[in-house]
Design a protein around this motif. Structure first.
Motif, PDB file in Angstrom:
ATOM      1  N   ALA A  27       0.791  65.218  21.529  1.00 24.51           N
ATOM      2  CA  ALA A  27       0.308  63.943  22.054  1.00 24.51           C
ATOM      3  C   ALA A  27       1.194  63.507  23.221  1.00 24.51           C
ATOM      4  CB  ALA A  27       0.320  62.877  20.967  1.00 24.51           C
ATOM      5  N   GLN A  89      -6.789  61.983  32.726  1.00 21.72           N
ATOM      6  CA  GLN A  89      -6.556  62.532  31.402  1.00 21.72           C
ATOM      7  C   GLN A  89      -7.866  63.123  30.884  1.00 21.72           C
ATOM      8  OE1 GLN A  89      -4.967  59.560  28.797  1.00 21.72           O
ATOM      9  NE2 GLN A  89      -3.780  61.052  27.645  1.00 21.72           N
ATOM     10  N   GLY A  91      -9.782  64.244  27.531  1.00 25.24           N
ATOM     11  CA  GLY A  91      -9.732  64.055  26.087  1.00 25.24           C
ATOM     12  C   GLY A  91      -9.373  62.626  25.743  1.00 25.24           C
ATOM     13  N   GLY A  92      -8.816  62.446  24.565  1.00 28.08           N
ATOM     14  CA  GLY A  92      -8.490  61.118  24.063  1.00 28.08           C
ATOM     15  C   GLY A  92      -7.287  60.488  24.728  1.00 28.08           C
ATOM     16  N   THR A  94      -4.312  60.052  23.868  1.00 25.16           N
ATOM     17  CA  THR A  94      -2.996  60.685  23.753  1.00 25.16           C
ATOM     18  C   THR A  94      -3.036  62.163  24.142  1.00 25.16           C
ATOM     19  OG1 THR A  94      -3.308  61.215  21.409  1.00 25.16           O
ATOM     20  CG2 THR A  94      -2.270  59.087  21.934  1.00 25.16           C
ATOM     21  N   SER A  95      -4.103  62.579  24.791  1.00 26.70           N
ATOM     22  CA  SER A  95      -4.234  63.984  25.175  1.00 26.70           C
ATOM     23  C   SER A  95      -3.155  64.383  26.174  1.00 26.70           C
ATOM     24  CB  SER A  95      -5.614  64.243  25.788  1.00 26.70           C
ATOM     25  OG  SER A  95      -5.676  65.562  26.298  1.00 26.70           O
ATOM     26  N   PRO A  96      -2.502  65.533  25.954  1.00 24.55           N
ATOM     27  CA  PRO A  96      -1.505  66.031  26.904  1.00 24.55           C
ATOM     28  C   PRO A  96      -2.131  66.849  28.028  1.00 24.55           C
ATOM     29  CG  PRO A  96      -1.584  67.457  25.011  1.00 24.55           C
ATOM     30  CD  PRO A  96      -2.560  66.350  24.741  1.00 24.55           C
ATOM     31  N   LYS A  97      -3.450  66.900  28.060  1.00 22.99           N
ATOM     32  CA  LYS A  97      -4.158  67.663  29.087  1.00 22.99           C
ATOM     33  C   LYS A  97      -4.677  66.716  30.157  1.00 22.99           C
ATOM     34  CE  LYS A  97      -5.692  71.217  25.845  1.00 22.99           C
ATOM     35  NZ  LYS A  97      -6.864  71.929  25.283  1.00 22.99           N
ATOM     36  N   ASP A 116      -5.852  72.099  36.317  1.00 23.57           N
ATOM     37  CA  ASP A 116      -5.274  71.745  35.024  1.00 23.57           C
ATOM     38  C   ASP A 116      -3.800  71.392  35.165  1.00 23.57           C
ATOM     39  OD1 ASP A 116      -7.535  72.144  33.322  1.00 23.57           O
ATOM     40  OD2 ASP A 116      -7.258  74.304  33.553  1.00 23.57           O
ATOM     41  N   TRP A 118      -1.194  70.575  32.199  1.00 20.49           N
ATOM     42  CA  TRP A 118      -0.948  70.413  30.774  1.00 20.49           C
ATOM     43  C   TRP A 118       0.539  70.229  30.523  1.00 20.49           C
ATOM     44  CZ3 TRP A 118      -4.067  74.492  27.514  1.00 20.49           C
ATOM     45  CH2 TRP A 118      -5.433  74.343  27.765  1.00 20.49           C
TER      46      TRP A 118
END
Length: 179
Positions: A27, A89, A91-92, A94-97, A116, A118
């Motif tokens: 996260a 960001q 995803g959600g 807290t996504s690290p992506k 990307d 990440w």
């Protein structure tokens, strides 16, 4: 000439097995990640070919939840260049992506202008990070300070090697002392 192989690289070389997929951190607290990061080391890449040192990245959260990214580096004595990008960001919350785009905004609808980004390693204090992408073609080691404690750096390198990154490809980035 003999090359020192780690146990992991020896197993991969002998079995022909491919490296496991890149694993980002669990996260990311994006607001906490914002601010200035110093590039400690990187895999050489085309778009930073003119950079000779003092490379930084500054991240600023925008009202629309995108991230303004400003990269700077010295290309010679007294010459600094910069490039600004937009990050988003994936995803959600807290996504690290994340993805970044250096192309003009009017091209943002094209998937190929997004790259990307990440976060694959990050200490609990948000002081030392590693950033990459799924193909392991790019790697940056970033720190909140221009230098890193040797033990913390060695531990990070060990974790990166376990993720299948070649440490031999890393090039250190000279950073001038803070004034």
């Amino acid at each position: 000439m003999y090359k020192l192989l780690t146990a992991a690289s020896l197993i991969l070389a002998c079995t022909g097995a491919a490296a496991a997929p890149v694993q980002p951190i669990a996260a990311l607290d994006v607001p906490r990640y914002m601010g200035t990061w110093y590039e400690i080391a990187k895999y050489p890449n085309y778009f930073q070919r003119k950079c000779v040192g003092n490379t930084t990245a500054n991240y600023a959260l925008q009202p629309d939840k995108t991230v303004q990214v400003t990269n700077r580096c010295d290309t010679g004595p007294g010459v600094t260049i910069s490039a600004t990008a937009e990050g988003r960001q994936i995803g959600g919350a807290t996504s690290p992506k994340l993805e970044v785009r250096f192309a003009p905004a009017w091209l943002s609808f094209l998937p190929m202008v997004w790259a990307d980004y990440w976060v694959i390693d990050l200490d609990e204090q948000y002081q030392l990070a590693a950033v990459s992408e799924p193909k392991r073609e790019y790697l940056w080691i970033l720190s909140r300070t221009p230098t890193v404690e040797p033990q913390a750096y060695a531990a990070l390198l060990a974790r990166l090697e376990k993720q299948g990154y070649s440490l031999q490809k890393l090039v250190n980035t000279p950073q001038a002392a803070k004034q």
